[in-house]
Design an enzyme around this catalytic site. Sequence first.
Site, PDB file in Angstrom:
ATOM      1  N   HIS A 256      -0.598  -2.069   4.351  1.00 13.60           N
ATOM      2  CA  HIS A 256       0.777  -1.043   4.510  1.00 13.60           C
ATOM      3  C   HIS A 256       1.146  -2.351   3.981  1.00 13.60           C
ATOM      4  O   HIS A 256       3.019  -1.997   4.206  1.00 13.60           O
ATOM      5  CB  HIS A 256       0.984  -2.168   5.915  1.00 13.60           C
ATOM      6  CG  HIS A 256       1.200  -3.562   6.684  1.00 13.60           C
ATOM      7  ND1 HIS A 256       0.415  -3.892   6.938  1.00 13.60           N
ATOM      8  CD2 HIS A 256       1.918  -4.341   6.103  1.00 13.60           C
ATOM      9  CE1 HIS A 256       1.036  -5.336   7.004  1.00 13.60           C
ATOM     10  NE2 HIS A 256       2.592  -5.618   6.647  1.00 13.60           N
TER      11      HIS A 256
ATOM     12  N   ASP B 120      -6.546  -2.567   7.609  1.00 15.69           N
ATOM     13  CA  ASP B 120      -5.448  -2.920   6.691  1.00 15.69           C
ATOM     14  C   ASP B 120      -5.571  -3.553   5.183  1.00 15.69           C
ATOM     15  O   ASP B 120      -5.730  -4.616   5.374  1.00 15.69           O
ATOM     16  CB  ASP B 120      -4.382  -3.254   7.064  1.00 15.69           C
ATOM     17  CG  ASP B 120      -3.286  -4.220   7.119  1.00 15.69           C
ATOM     18  OD1 ASP B 120      -3.001  -2.936   5.901  1.00 15.69           O
ATOM     19  OD2 ASP B 120      -2.748  -4.326   7.505  1.00 15.69           O
TER      20      ASP B 120
ATOM     21  N   SER C  77       2.544 -10.431   4.263  1.00 21.35           N
ATOM     22  CA  SER C  77       1.596  -9.953   4.685  1.00 21.35           C
ATOM     23  C   SER C  77       0.682  -9.759   3.338  1.00 21.35           C
ATOM     24  O   SER C  77       1.262  -9.816   2.431  1.00 21.35           O
ATOM     25  CB  SER C  77       1.982  -8.376   4.874  1.00 21.35           C
ATOM     26  OG  SER C  77       2.082  -8.074   6.066  1.00 21.35           O
TER      27      SER C  77
END
Length: 280
Positions: free
Chosen positions: A87, A134, A234
């Site tokens: 992402h 992810d 992230s």
Amino acid sequence: MSSSWIVGLLAFLVSLVALTQGLPLLEDLDEKSVPDGRIVGGYATDIAQVPYQISLRYKGITTPENPFRHRCGGSIFNETTIVTAAHCVIGTVASQYKVVAGTNFQTGSDGVITNVKEIVMHEGYYSGAAYNNDIAILFVDPPLPLNNFTIKAIKLALEQPIEGTVSKVSGWGTTSPGGYSSNQLLAVDVPIVSNELCDQDYEDFGDETYRITSAMLCAGKRGVGGADACQGDSGGPLAVRDELYGVVSWGNSCALPNYPGVYANVAYLRPWIDAVLAGL
């Protein structure tokens, strides 16, 4: 209509997609936030303690005059390979990124800077569940000068971590929900939570797409809270004894007692990683 004009339009649209999908925001998920590696309840650390940590810096296609700014974290697998979250990079292209290794800070030009040449994102990202699979692999050039002190590769886990094992999460970002990001590298120690318990905790979160799959693992101080990864970084590492077990992915707000942080499960995703590397 010329082909060059079409290419330019597509690049602009890709940039817009990146802004909304590359780093999910609180409002994007109807008051459900996605931890991007912000460290809550942690402590200042030195890159020598987490030498596999990198800063992934980004610049929009339509703003070439702007500097590259910290967007996500990542982990060094070898001198040309970085592991991060899908992402972080969805809807973007390699030329929009630089990798900075060997630095304690998310700003400035210290450390070693290299270019991202290729992005390989898991083709099953978001399939079957929100933020499923992810993970993404970045290939960089020139190669990073590994030195076993401030720039060092990390081993990838082959087995699932044992529940209760204390892991270390590192990154840059704010230290409280909605706060300002930290320029100094931070770390936090959090115990592994079983997927079964984590799935129970998230049972009332969002719709049925927000569930814990085998491609995820969880960590946090369940029932206590106060220590977690969260928005702002992230793709950063969750490590146990200098072995990469998780990639910071998502969760509900930051450091809440009954919502552990959720990470991409490196051991489960290892066959995909190995296949990508074998295809070089």
